[in-house]
Motif scaffolding. Structure first.
Motif, mmCIF file in Angstrom:
data_model
loop_
_atom_site.group_PDB
_atom_site.id
_atom_site.type_symbol
_atom_site.label_atom_id
_atom_site.label_comp_id
_atom_site.label_asym_id
_atom_site.label_seq_id
_atom_site.Cartn_x
_atom_site.Cartn_y
_atom_site.Cartn_z
ATOM 1 N N UNK A 121 0.829 -1.209 0.000
ATOM 2 C CA UNK A 121 0.000 0.000 0.000
ATOM 3 C C UNK A 121 0.864 1.261 0.000
ATOM 4 N N UNK A 122 1.977 1.222 0.725
ATOM 5 C CA UNK A 122 2.888 2.363 0.728
ATOM 6 C C UNK A 122 3.513 2.576 -0.636
ATOM 7 N N UNK A 123 3.906 1.486 -1.289
ATOM 8 C CA UNK A 123 4.492 1.578 -2.628
ATOM 9 C C UNK A 123 3.508 2.173 -3.620
ATOM 10 N N UNK A 124 2.229 1.805 -3.489
ATOM 11 C CA UNK A 124 1.194 2.286 -4.409
ATOM 12 C C UNK A 124 0.604 3.628 -3.986
ATOM 13 N N UNK A 125 1.060 4.163 -2.837
ATOM 14 C CA UNK A 125 0.480 5.389 -2.264
ATOM 15 C C UNK A 125 -1.038 5.264 -2.136
ATOM 16 N N UNK A 151 5.702 -0.516 10.018
ATOM 17 C CA UNK A 151 5.147 -0.492 8.661
ATOM 18 C C UNK A 151 4.006 0.502 8.536
ATOM 19 N N UNK A 152 3.199 0.640 9.591
ATOM 20 C CA UNK A 152 2.105 1.619 9.573
ATOM 21 C C UNK A 152 2.647 3.050 9.481
ATOM 22 N N UNK A 153 3.653 3.354 10.297
ATOM 23 C CA UNK A 153 4.257 4.688 10.267
ATOM 24 C C UNK A 153 4.829 4.964 8.878
ATOM 25 N N UNK A 154 5.564 3.985 8.336
ATOM 26 C CA UNK A 154 6.155 4.153 7.005
ATOM 27 C C UNK A 154 5.076 4.320 5.943
ATOM 28 N N UNK A 155 3.999 3.530 6.046
ATOM 29 C CA UNK A 155 2.920 3.611 5.068
ATOM 30 C C UNK A 155 2.267 4.986 5.074
ATOM 31 N N UNK A 156 1.911 5.486 6.246
ATOM 32 C CA UNK A 156 1.245 6.788 6.313
ATOM 33 C C UNK A 156 2.167 7.914 5.839
ATOM 34 N N UNK A 158 4.564 7.558 3.608
ATOM 35 C CA UNK A 158 4.660 7.410 2.155
ATOM 36 C C UNK A 158 3.461 8.025 1.453
ATOM 37 N N UNK A 159 2.317 8.019 2.142
ATOM 38 C CA UNK A 159 1.086 8.597 1.578
ATOM 39 C C UNK A 159 0.912 10.063 1.963
ATOM 40 N N UNK A 160 1.980 10.673 2.513
ATOM 41 C CA UNK A 160 1.964 12.086 2.931
ATOM 42 C C UNK A 160 0.906 12.369 3.994
ATOM 43 N N UNK A 189 10.604 14.874 7.711
ATOM 44 C CA UNK A 189 11.562 15.632 6.894
ATOM 45 C C UNK A 189 11.086 15.724 5.448
ATOM 46 N N UNK A 190 10.592 14.619 4.907
ATOM 47 C CA UNK A 190 10.107 14.628 3.527
ATOM 48 C C UNK A 190 8.879 15.514 3.369
ATOM 49 N N UNK A 191 8.121 15.667 4.448
ATOM 50 C CA UNK A 191 6.922 16.495 4.419
ATOM 51 C C UNK A 191 7.246 17.971 4.650
ATOM 52 N N UNK A 192 8.536 18.286 4.775
ATOM 53 C CA UNK A 192 8.937 19.679 4.990
ATOM 54 C C UNK A 192 8.935 20.117 6.434
#
Length: 494
Positions: A121-125, A151-156, A158-160, A189-192
């Motif tokens: 799901x993270x890969x597919x956003x 995985x939940x933290x990473x998934x969310x 990845x979906x901004x 960091x990626x979210x600014x």
């Protein structure tokens, strides 16, 4: 009595550590011929190999392997989900999960099932599908498993959806590890939200090299280059961790953008002292750094020493030569590039066109380990009085050598004397005056300027290089200017 089926001793022990897809298919064929095509354990191991194969197989193949099992195990199902998650259509793994959860073939999931689903799901956003998986995590009693929470933290992230990631992160302080913290900091960091990421970084109970990577790259990607370099210095002061390639490439990029040759050389020395292999990303970053920091010969040396190069390495070298006014050399290198059978990118042509054209208000140069910034008429520097005294000295010396001001670049409606005073205090002159104060006789002076140098400052810098016997390298908004013995590499065409 029926003959006993032979055990599949050739699988998986006869396979290399990282088997290719054809090799895995050959092992599958041997399983079928030996009568073990319905063995859930062996087929599960086959699916595991498929999920780790260098090239991802078409989804229909692992799915057909799984469907050959009359009583599939969760181990086999998880490895199929893993295969599908790696495919070009990762959400097929979610559809497959729904089929085994509600369909005729029922397989009870375990914690590994959800880690692979959330990765897909993270890969597919795919925020909606991932939230449904999250609901199943809670419903089936896995919400406190640290691997699933990571995985939940990473998934969310990845979906901004950093707000949802923070909610998961804060739900259970006991179900965290360094991976949880790293995922959250990277996402912020990626979210600014670099300041929030820094605050969380400061609160970490333990840090690893990935933690530092997240902060350093986060600062640089958010345009806070000096803060990224400062973070790198703090990491080195801890003297506990070896920097990874991502950190070194990022710091070289920041050094290149700021024009900090001293900092870039320091990173190069760290690479050598740690015996880092000269990978293509590292080599390319060094080529780019030296070119952008005015040391084109070092850039050339690194380029020629590299055993492997990619298109970006060639681009960095071609564009570097072009910006230094070495148009002929850039075109020769472009011919070598084409002879290798490589396909030029758009930036390659920009470099070549720049080389062809060049054949025929803020400054900064780095002193005593610090970056010093100047603007036109600057009176804020701590050594302001000394700088203006040096400006007076410079003006006396170059007037004696024949200098006459050219005020044509001053567009304000003011008197001639005021125009002369205005150009006298241009930022690059302040930077050069300061450099003459703090560097040793004979040292090269390097200045980075974000605008095109004006005609008068260009002439003044040529005269300073002759009168004070200094080599001066100025990077303006257009190119590099190498001033030496009263001449400039641009031949007064820029």
């Amino acid at each position: 009595m029926f003959p006993r089926r032979p055990k599949p001793t050739a699988f998986p022990f006869s396979l290399p550590p990282k088997p290719s897809l054809p090799q895995i298919k050959q092992s599958h064929a041997r399983l079928v011929l030996s009568g073990h095509a319905t063995d859930a354990n062996l087929i599960g191991r086959l699916l595991l190999l498929l999920s780790l194969a260098p090239s991802t197989p078409p989804a229909r193949y692992p799915l057909s392997v799984f469907l050959s099992l009359p009583r599939p195990s969760v181990f086999a199902a998880n490895n199929l989900i893993r295969c599908l998650a790696r495919s070009e259509s990762p959400l097929e793994s979610v559809s497959f999960y729904a089929s085994i959860h509600w369909g005729s073939v029922s397989v009870a999931p375990n914690k590994h099932t959800f880690t692979f689903l959330l990765q897909a799901c993270g890969k597919a956003r795919a925020l909606g599908e991932g939230m449904q998986v999250h609901a199943h995590v809670v419903k089936l009693g896995f919400p406190k498993d640290v691997f699933i929470r990571n995985c939940l933290v990473h998934f969310y992230c990845a979906c901004s959806s950093t707000e949802s990631a923070c909610k998961v992160f804060n739900e259970s302080g006991q179900s965290r590890d360094v991976v949880t913290w790293n995922a959250m900091i990277t996402g912020l960091a990626r979210d600014g939200q670099i300041d929030v990421a820094q605050k969380m970084f400061d609160e970490m109970p333990e840090r690893d090299v990935i933690s530092w990577t997240a902060m350093i790259t986060g600062y640089v990607q958010n345009g806070k280059l000096e803060e990224g370099l400062q973070c790198f210095r703090k990491m080195r002061e801890s003297d506990l961790l070896r920097p990874n390639e991502a950190i070194l490439v990022t710091v070289l990029s920041a050094s290149a953008q700021l024009g900090l040759l001293r900092q870039g050389r320091l990173v190069h020395s760290i690479i050598d002292s740690l015996n880092f292999p000269m990978t293509v990303p590292l080599g390319t970053a060094l080529v780019d750094m030296y070119a952008k920091c005015g040391s084109i010969e070092h850039s050339r040396y690194v380029f020629e020493q590299m055993r492997k190069r990619n298109i970006w390495t060639w681009n960095a070298m071609i564009c570097g030569l072009a910006t230094h006014g070495l148009g002929r050399e850039a075109l020769v290198l472009f011919e070598r590039f084409l002879d290798k059978g490589l396909e030029p990118a758009s930036v390659t042509f920009v470099g070549v066109l720049s080389a062809c054209s060049r054949s025929g208000l803020v400054d900064e140069v780095e002193a005593e380990g610090l970056v010093h910034w100047f603007v036109a008429g600057d009176r804020e520097h701590e050594r302001c009085l000394e700088i203006y005294e040096m400006l007076d000295c410079i003006e006396r010396r170059i007037v004696e050598a024949g200098y006459r001001p050219d005020t044509s670049s001053v567009l304000h409606d003011i008197g001639e004397e005021e125009k002369e005073n205005a150009i006298r205090e241009h930022s690059e002159r302040l930077a050069i005056a300061f450099a003459l104060l703090v560097t040793r006789d004979g040292d090269c002076i390097r200045v980075v300027k974000n605008l095109r140098v004006c005609t008068d400052c260009h002439e003044v810098t040529k005269m300073i290089s002759k009168v004070f016997m200094r080599e001066i390298v100025v990077r303006d908004g257009s190119r590099f200017h190498h001033f030496k013995e009263g001449r400039c590499s641009c031949l007064d065409y820029w």
